[in-house]
Structure formats: structure tokens, C-alpha cells
Design a protein around this motif. Structure first.
Motif, PDB file in Angstrom:
ATOM      1  N   LYS A 309      37.817  30.611  34.805  1.00  0.00           N
ATOM      2  CA  LYS A 309      38.806  30.622  35.893  1.00  0.00           C
ATOM      3  C   LYS A 309      38.285  29.716  37.003  1.00  0.00           C
ATOM      4  O   LYS A 309      37.095  29.435  37.067  1.00  0.00           O
ATOM      5  CB  LYS A 309      38.941  32.050  36.442  1.00  0.00           C
ATOM      6  CG  LYS A 309      39.470  33.048  35.446  1.00  0.00           C
ATOM      7  CD  LYS A 309      40.913  33.394  35.709  1.00  0.00           C
ATOM      8  CE  LYS A 309      41.421  34.312  34.626  1.00  0.00           C
ATOM      9  NZ  LYS A 309      42.786  34.732  34.819  1.00  0.00           N
ATOM     10  N   LYS A 539      48.997  33.367  44.944  1.00  0.00           N
ATOM     11  CA  LYS A 539      49.732  33.129  43.701  1.00  0.00           C
ATOM     12  C   LYS A 539      51.055  32.402  43.900  1.00  0.00           C
ATOM     13  O   LYS A 539      51.779  32.178  42.941  1.00  0.00           O
ATOM     14  CB  LYS A 539      49.966  34.467  42.994  1.00  0.00           C
ATOM     15  CG  LYS A 539      48.654  35.025  42.434  1.00  0.00           C
ATOM     16  CD  LYS A 539      48.806  36.434  41.927  1.00  0.00           C
ATOM     17  CE  LYS A 539      47.477  36.991  41.517  1.00  0.00           C
ATOM     18  NZ  LYS A 539      47.171  36.817  40.110  1.00  0.00           N
ATOM     19  N   ARG A 569      53.589  46.335  32.742  1.00  0.00           N
ATOM     20  CA  ARG A 569      52.327  45.859  32.155  1.00  0.00           C
ATOM     21  C   ARG A 569      52.329  46.059  30.643  1.00  0.00           C
ATOM     22  O   ARG A 569      51.909  45.197  29.882  1.00  0.00           O
ATOM     23  CB  ARG A 569      51.177  46.638  32.809  1.00  0.00           C
ATOM     24  CG  ARG A 569      49.832  46.014  32.565  1.00  0.00           C
ATOM     25  CD  ARG A 569      48.737  46.806  33.276  1.00  0.00           C
ATOM     26  NE  ARG A 569      47.453  46.317  32.861  1.00  0.00           N
ATOM     27  CZ  ARG A 569      46.787  45.342  33.449  1.00  0.00           C
ATOM     28  NH1 ARG A 569      47.289  44.752  34.517  1.00  0.00           N
ATOM     29  NH2 ARG A 569      45.629  44.937  32.995  1.00  0.00           N
TER      30      ARG A 569
HETATM   31  N1  COA Z   1      44.715  37.194  28.221  1.00  0.00           N
HETATM   32  C1  COA Z   1      44.768  38.452  28.681  1.00  0.00           C
HETATM   33  N2  COA Z   1      45.011  38.767  29.972  1.00  0.00           N
HETATM   34  C2  COA Z   1      45.208  37.755  30.829  1.00  0.00           C
HETATM   35  C3  COA Z   1      45.175  36.408  30.420  1.00  0.00           C
HETATM   36  C4  COA Z   1      44.917  36.145  29.051  1.00  0.00           C
HETATM   37  N3  COA Z   1      44.883  34.909  28.575  1.00  0.00           N
HETATM   38  N4  COA Z   1      45.408  35.624  31.490  1.00  0.00           N
HETATM   39  C5  COA Z   1      45.588  36.442  32.540  1.00  0.00           C
HETATM   40  N5  COA Z   1      45.458  37.718  32.149  1.00  0.00           N
HETATM   41  C6  COA Z   1      45.542  38.910  32.984  1.00  0.00           C
HETATM   42  C7  COA Z   1      44.419  38.948  33.987  1.00  0.00           C
HETATM   43  O1  COA Z   1      43.260  39.568  33.476  1.00  0.00           O
HETATM   44  C8  COA Z   1      45.026  39.764  35.122  1.00  0.00           C
HETATM   45  O2  COA Z   1      44.992  41.114  34.745  1.00  0.00           O
HETATM   46  P1  COA Z   1      44.649  42.285  35.795  1.00  0.00           P
HETATM   47  O3  COA Z   1      45.939  42.553  36.508  1.00  0.00           O
HETATM   48  O4  COA Z   1      44.234  43.386  34.883  1.00  0.00           O
HETATM   49  O5  COA Z   1      43.558  41.781  36.677  1.00  0.00           O
HETATM   50  C9  COA Z   1      46.496  39.344  35.098  1.00  0.00           C
HETATM   51  O6  COA Z   1      46.725  38.847  33.762  1.00  0.00           O
HETATM   52  C10 COA Z   1      46.842  38.262  36.089  1.00  0.00           C
HETATM   53  O7  COA Z   1      45.992  37.155  35.815  1.00  0.00           O
HETATM   54  P2  COA Z   1      45.978  35.796  36.642  1.00  0.00           P
HETATM   55  O8  COA Z   1      47.378  35.325  36.825  1.00  0.00           O
HETATM   56  O9  COA Z   1      45.046  34.856  35.976  1.00  0.00           O
HETATM   57  O10 COA Z   1      45.473  36.232  38.067  1.00  0.00           O
HETATM   58  P3  COA Z   1      44.006  36.392  38.610  1.00  0.00           P
HETATM   59  O11 COA Z   1      44.170  37.132  39.898  1.00  0.00           O
HETATM   60  O12 COA Z   1      43.097  36.927  37.577  1.00  0.00           O
HETATM   61  O13 COA Z   1      43.554  34.883  38.938  1.00  0.00           O
HETATM   62  C11 COA Z   1      44.033  32.594  39.615  1.00  0.00           C
HETATM   63  C12 COA Z   1      44.221  34.084  39.906  1.00  0.00           C
HETATM   64  C13 COA Z   1      44.800  31.776  40.638  1.00  0.00           C
HETATM   65  C14 COA Z   1      42.555  32.253  39.662  1.00  0.00           C
HETATM   66  C15 COA Z   1      44.572  32.312  38.184  1.00  0.00           C
HETATM   67  O14 COA Z   1      45.873  32.792  38.099  1.00  0.00           O
HETATM   68  C16 COA Z   1      44.578  30.879  37.733  1.00  0.00           C
HETATM   69  O15 COA Z   1      43.585  30.291  37.352  1.00  0.00           O
HETATM   70  N6  COA Z   1      45.761  30.262  37.690  1.00  0.00           N
HETATM   71  C17 COA Z   1      45.957  28.923  37.162  1.00  0.00           C
HETATM   72  C18 COA Z   1      47.199  29.033  36.345  1.00  0.00           C
HETATM   73  C19 COA Z   1      47.447  27.894  35.424  1.00  0.00           C
HETATM   74  O16 COA Z   1      46.556  27.206  34.990  1.00  0.00           O
HETATM   75  N7  COA Z   1      48.717  27.746  35.062  1.00  0.00           N
HETATM   76  C20 COA Z   1      49.147  26.810  34.088  1.00  0.00           C
HETATM   77  C21 COA Z   1      50.155  25.874  34.627  1.00  0.00           C
HETATM   78  S1  COA Z   1      49.418  24.315  35.022  1.00  0.00           S
END
Ligand code: COA
Ligand code: AMP
Length: 643
Positions: A309, A539, A569
Motif C-alpha cells: 500500500k 478516500k 461487507r
Molecule cells: N483483498 C481483500 N481485501 C481488500 C483488498 C483486497 N485486494 N483491497 C482492499 N481490501 C480491504 C481492506 O483490507 C479494507 O478492509 P478493512 O475495512 O477491513 O480495513 C477495505 O478493503 C478498504 O480498503 P482500501 O480501500 O484499500 O482502504 P485502506 O484504508 O486500507 O487504504 C488507501 C487506503 C488510500 C491507502 C488505499 O485505498 C489505496 O492504496 N488506494 C489506491 C487505490 C487504487 O490504486 N485504485 C486503482 C485505480 S488507479
């Protein structure tokens, strides 16, 4: 060298000449009969009659053409402490063996294979192996729950599903196998086999007869060659949020896709063969398909597959470490990743710890780039920060500041904050009014693209031609409706402001509020509900639910809210990030009964809004504002918002 104006004008005036020349960048086993086949318009087909293999173009031709020992893919995984580089030869060999393993399970041309995988090299190997066989892959993002996976299984009826024992989210191990087994149980269609990659962090139980161990299958397989397919045959299906719980299966063909993506590496990203390119996304999203896997490999670049991340793995300096260590020239990520980095390292101190001299450009997409984040990146990275606009449907940029194209003075266009610059070659972008005519510069309209769309976009939705036509083409005849609203300025810069439908963008992930409402409505105590996207500093947007309870329900509201959060969820997945709902007495509606979601969102975000003339009972807006205030939203209050 031709300028942007010349290239863009030619691409629209003579699309067959333009794309026919660009197609010379790809190896064909049979040349096309027609560059653009409009016989079934508005269902256009590119390179009809042509044959090729996408995997050959991404791997084998580079092995044969002198890049055999160049790194094709670097797997960098801070969550497992692994860095592993695969040369084009090694990657081709792994893909050929895995393709052989799939073939031994009966997978052939046209068969569908679902991939439900974490960010491991095997995800890319499986995608390319399908392409090698002419099979159609459909990658499902790991953050979706079993139910979402089941819906996709039933829609594309895969012969085989490829998955892994677990994924890793920062420090949490996410077992994938129970989700996979749960999905297959829910689905009406049952795949013949599942190929499971056992990861050492957490192995899983196998179901005898159905489940096959990845490593064993790969080891004993005979390498498979490349099966030529029609340019118009599907390469993949990628599901994206629609307006209901039924996702849309965006179809990508082989020929147009290879031609367009290969072209974009230089034209849009300014990256040459042999250079290192990194899209920090996930293979489950379109960015991952196009710019982790296909485009960089088609162009002979080195791609980075990053399992981590932007923050927390281990800190907000990880992007700079990866860029410096692997010599990344261009990075592509979502603005939300930069907001997370900026929050943890506001003065960019971690940036200074790494040698970023080879890093030339940052590209952002997936959501609107807020000027603060953009300026922060410009100030601290000292490279051009390029916003570009695209969608799952389009597969590549609709609008971008093309780094490989001369704007007319030997340089790209000046950046205007808030705009992804101008229509990319092949794209004719207009802001249209309700009468279907282009509005004046700076007037907001529905952003639409004149048909035919360029190669590499989507010819239709999987088994849903009518839905394709209805959702995208009917409202503005002759145009593709993007679903975004915005405007063009006097210099033809495009500004993308907001979605016109119920799609929201949560941390760069596209989600449907309609799908969440379907889940909430299934709660036994809920009479009516609405979900909106409210502004969030990190976000971009997060979903917020409103629940109207059935008469006579007198359980504690917190309990009911907790249950609805768990339901979303469970049914959609953690990626929906549905954490908050408010119980209200009633919802604001028009006299015809339409819920005023847009007005509720403006109140929540303390934005100005006009009280809708058709509102049934304006007093409800005060009640909603009161409830939102209680939950920490609508900080400016209703009066300020209405001004
Ligand atoms: N498999 C399983 N669970 C996943 C997952 C995956 N591949 N990706 C995300 N999740 C889960 C996370 O564990 C989190 O769960 P939680 O509520 O139990 O903590 C939930 O989904 C939300 O995840 P995420 O959206 O990644 O939020 P975050 O708070 O963990 O991280 C950021 C925030 C901004 C660091 C992250 O969202 C990020 O890196 N975003 C970039 C998005 C991106 O690359 N988008 C593609 C378009 S270019
Ligand atoms: P997805 O299909 O997940 O790629 O999401 C596509 C949607 O994300 C678009 O329709 C836009 O609403 C939004 N989007 C993507 N890129 C941009 C951008 N550069 N600026 C504004 N919105 C964007």
C-alpha cells in the motif's frame, strides 16, 4: 514530428488510415480485411478479419526480438519481504507452462476462466496464459465478497477458476479460499476445476477432484504455444459497477486492445521499450489490466507488480524506495494514494531519502485530482504531474496530456489544475446539453464521445448487447455517454466534474450506491433506504446510508445500523467501505416519489444547492440536515448550504 493538433485531427478524420498505421506496431498472423468494420453500427469492430495472439505480442516476440534477458516483470512485495525479477524469457516460460496446465484441464479458445487473485506474479501469469490459449479471463478484485464473485461466476460461466490460499492486506492475512468456496456454493454455475496457489503464509484445504495445486499443475504441464485468435475475439471480461447489483461485463477484444495499448506507452506515457513503468494499482481493476500487465509488456517495457500500500508497508516512503530501487521512469496511481502519503509525510521528508533522478512523470487517474494533492506532488517530486481521465469501459485514456506528443512548441501542453488536458488521439469529446447539442465552452454538460470509439475500448457488454446500447448509446444518438458530467474550456481542455449516475468513487474504487441500497433493503427492519457518497479527505468519497425503519420496529438503532454495515461487507465486500448509516424518519422525495439523493449529498458536504421545485415536503430537508449534523456531517448547516 507531427503535432498534437495534426495527429488528433487525422485520427478523427481518417481513423482507418491512422489506426491502420499504428497497427504496424503489433505482430499479426493474418492481416485484417478492414481496419474499421461499421457494418453493424453502433456495434463497431476494429481490425475485422485480422488474427493475432496477445500473449505472443506481450512476451514471445520480445524473447525472439532481443529482449529475452531484459526484466519483463519485477514483483516487489513489502508485505512478504520479497523482490523477484522475471526476464521476458522466464515469464514466457512460466506462462507457457501454466497455459499448458490450463489446457490439460480442458481450457481452450473462447472458454472463460475467472481469476480471483492477490497481487502476486501468478496473477499476471494466469492472465497471459489465458491470452495464450485464446481463452477469456475475468479477473475479480480480491476485496469483493463471495456473493459478488458468485454473480460473476453465473454471468460468465467459467470452466476453471484460478485463485490463491490468501492475500495480505498490510499485516492482515485474508483467506481467499473460504470466499471462493462460498461463492461456488452460491453460484448456479459450477466450474469444473479450481487451480489454487498455496501461499506459505496460510495454506488452505483442497477439495479433492475439483481443486488442483498450482505448483504441481505447472510443474507437470507441457508448455503450450500461442493460439491465433480473431482480432475481434474477446481477450477478457472485466465487471464494473452498474446501476443495480448486476455488474456490467465490459468486453475487451484482442486486436484493437493490443494496437491501442502498445501505442499509448510512448504517445501518452512517454515511455520507450526497455524502460521501467509502474502502475501502482491492482490487477483486479482496469488500470491493472491495461498498465500493470498488457501495455508495458506489449511495448517491451519492464513492469512492476507491487503487493503493498502507499502507506503502512512499511511507511509513506515505499513508493520512493520502489522508484529508486528499480529505476522507474513513470508512475501511475490514484490521487487517494497521494492523499494518504501526504497525510503521513506532509513535508515530503521521505522523498528526500531516495535518488529519484530517473523518475520523469507522475500520472494520476481513477478520480478527480484535487488541486491541493496535485500541487503537493508537483512541489515535492519536481516532475510533471499529469492527470488523465478514463474508465473501465474505455480501457485507456479519453483525455490526457500526451507526454510523447508535441503540443506544437516541442513540449507537452501546459498543465491546468483540475483538467486532464485534451482528448487523446482517437477521441472526440463533447459536453452535450439535454437536447443533444454541444453546450458552450465552460458550460457543464454530459461528457460524451462521438462514435466510433477508438480501438482498445469496449465493443459491447458480455452477453448483453441491449444493455450496452441502452446504458451507453441510446440517450445521445451517435455518441457514447461516459456517465461523467463536465465541460470543455475555450482551449478544448476537458474538465471532469462529477458522475451523473449512482456510481461513487471510494479510494479510487468504483462502486454503485444502488447495489448497496439493494443490500440494505433486504434487512428485515428496513422499510426504505438511500445511499449517497459523501466527501472524505482521504478516500475522496465514502458511502453513507439512510435507513427508514418499518413501523413498530423499536430495537436500538445502533444495533440495526451495525447489522446493515455487516451485511454490506458480507455481500459486497470490505472494499465498499460502508461503515456508517443513519436512521431517519423519512426520505426527501420529489412529488413523483424519486429520492433526492443529490440534494442529500450536497447537504452532507455543506455545498450550495437549490431546493428542488418538485420536492414533496421541504421540511424533510431540515430533518435530514439535523440527522447529518448529529453524525458529524453538514457542518455548515442547512441554511449555509442552501445559500
Ligand atoms: N483483498 C481483500 N481485501 C481488500 C483488498 C483486497 N485486494 N483491497 C482492499 N481490501 C480491504 C481492506 O483490507 C479494507 O478492509 P478493512 O475495512 O477491513 O480495513 C477495505 O478493503 C478498504 O480498503 P482500501 O480501500 O484499500 O482502504 P485502506 O484504508 O486500507 O487504504 C488507501 C487506503 C488510500 C491507502 C488505499 O485505498 C489505496 O492504496 N488506494 C489506491 C487505490 C487504487 O490504486 N485504485 C486503482 C485505480 S488507479
Ligand atoms: P473506473 O471505471 O473504475 O476506472 O472509474 C471510472 C470513473 O472514475 C470515471 O467515469 C470518472 O468518474 C472517474 N475518473 C477516472 N479518472 C478521472 C479523472 N482523471 N478525473 C476525474 N474523474 C476520473
Amino acid at each position: 514530428m507531427a503535432t498534437y493538433a495534426e495527429i488528433h485531427a487525422r485520427s478523427l478524420k481518417d481513423p482507418e488510415g491512422f489506426w491502420g498505421e499504428v497497427a504496424g506496431g503489433i505482430d499479426w498472423t493474418r492481416k485484417w480485411d478492414r481496419v474499421l468494420d461499421a457494418a453493424r453500427a453502433p456495434f463497431y469492430r476494429w481490425f475485422a478479419g485480422g488474427e493475432l495472439n496477445t500473449c505472443w505480442n506481450a512476451l514471445d516476440r520480445h524473447v525472439e526480438g532481443g529482449r529475452a534477458d531484459q526484466a519483463a516483470l519485477i514483483y516487489d512485495s513489502p508485505v512478504t519481504g520479497t523482490i523477484r525479477s522475471y526476464s521476458f524469457r522466464e515469464l514466457r516460460d512460466r506462462v507457457a507452462h501454466f497455459a499448458g496446465a490450463l489446457a490439460a484441464l480442458g481450457v481452450g479458445k473462447g472458454d472463460r476462466v475467472i481469476l480471483y487473485m492477490p497481487m502476486v506474479p501468478e496473477a499476471a501469469v494466469a492472465m497471459l496464459a489465458c491470452a495464450r490459449l485464446g481463452a477469456v479471463h475475468s479477473v475479480v478484485f480480491g476485496g469483493f465478497a463471495a456473493n459478488e464473485l458468485a454473480v460473476r461466476i453465473d454471468d460468465c460461466t467459467p470452466k476453471v477458476i484460478v485463485s490463491a490460499s490468501c492475500g495480505i492486506e498490510v499485516q492482515k492475512i485474508i483467506p481467499y479460499k473460504p470466499l471462493l468456496d462460498g461463492a461456488i456454493k452460491l453460484a448456479r454455475h459450477k466450474p469444473a476445476h479450481c487451480v489454487i496457489l498455496q501461499r506459505p503464509m496460510q495454506a488452505c484445504e483442497m477439495i479433492p477432484g475439483r481443486d488442483v495445486d498450482w505448483q504441481e499443475a505447472e510443474a507437470k504441464a507441457k508448455p503450450a504455444g500461442c493460439t491465433p485468435v480473431a482480432a475481434t475475439d474477446p481477450l477478457y471480461i472485466l465487471y464494473t459497477s452498474g446501476t443495480t447489483g448486476q455488474p456490467k461485463g465490459v468486453v475487451r477484444d484482442n486486436g484493437g486492445h493490443a494496437v491501442a495499448l502498445n501505442y499509448t506507452m510512448k504517445a501518452i506515457y512517454g515511455v520507450d521499450p526497455g524502460e521501467v513503468y509502474w502502475a501502482a494499482s491492482d490487477v483486479g481493476w482496469v488500470v491493472g489490466h491495461s498498465y500493470i500487465v498488457y501495455a508495458p509488456l506489449l511495448a517491451g517495457c519492464t513492469t512492476i507488480l507491487f503487493e503493498g500500500k502507499p502507506v503502512g508497508t512499511p511507511d509513506a516512503g515505499v513508493f520512493w524506495r520502489v522508484i529508486a530501487q528499480h529505476g522507474v521512469k513513470a508512475l501511475f496511481t490514484a490521487p487517494t494514494a497521494f492523499r494518504a502519503i501526504k497525510r503521513d509525510d506532509p513535508n515530503g521528508l521521505l522523498i528526500k531519502q531516495h535518488d529519484l533522478s530517473g523518475f520523469k512523470t507522475l500520472f494520476l487517474a481513477g478520480e478527480r485530482s484535487d488541486p491541493d494533492t496535485l500541487k503537493w506532488a508537483e512541489t515535492h517530486l519536481k516532475v510533471p504531474v499529469i492527470d488523465h481521465w478514463w474508465q473501465t469501459e474505455t480501457g485507456w485514456s479519453i483525455a490526457a496530456n500526451c507526454m510523447g506528443i508535441d503540443a506544437g512548441n516541442g513540449k507537452p501542453f501546459p498543465v491546468k489544475h483540475g483538467s486532464p488536458t485534451k482528448a487523446a488521439p482517437g477521441w472526440d469529446v463533447r459536453a452535450l446539453g439535454p437536447d443533444g447539442r454541444a453546450v458552450n465552452p465552460r458550460e457543464i454538460g454530459a461528457l460524451c464521445c462521438k462514435l466510433p470509439l477508438p480501438p482498445g475500448t469496449f465493443p459491447t457488454l458480455w452477453k448483453a448487447d441491449e444493455r450496452f446500447r441502452k446504458a451507453y448509446l441510446d440517450e445521445y444518438p451517435g455518441y457514447y455517454k461516459t456517465g461523467d458530467a463536465g465541460f470543455l474550456d475555450e482551449d478544448d481542455y476537458v474538465y471532469v466534474m462529477t458522475r451523473v449516475d449512482d456510481v461513487i468513487n471510494v479510494a479510487g474504487h468504483r462502486l454503485s450506491t444502488g447495489a448497496m441500497e439493494e443490500v440494505l433493503a433486504a434487512h428485515p427492519d428496513v422499510a426504505e433506504c438511500a445511499v449517497i457518497g459523501v466527501a472524505d479527505e482521504l478516500k475522496g468519497q465514502v458511502p453513507l446510508g439512510f435507513l427508514v425503519l418499518k413501523a413498530g420496529v423499536n430495537r436500538p438503532h445502533a444495533e440495526i445500523v451495525g447489522e446493515t454495515v455487516a451485511m454490506v461487507r458480507e455481500r459486497i465486500g470490505p472494499v465498499a467501505f460502508f461503515k456508517l448509516a443513519i436512521v431517519v424518519k423519512r426520505l426527501p422525495k420529489t412529488r413523483s416519489g424519486k429520492i433526492l439523493r443529490g440534494t442529500m449529498q450536497k447537504i452532507a458536504d455543506s455545498q450550495t444547492f437549490k431546493q428542488p421545485a418538485t420536492i414533496d415536503d421541504p421540511a424533510i430537508l431540515d430533518e435530514i440536515a439535523g440527522s447529518l449534523k448529529g453524525a458529524g456531517y453538514a457542518k455548515a448547516g442547512l441554511k449555509a448550504a442552501a445559500n
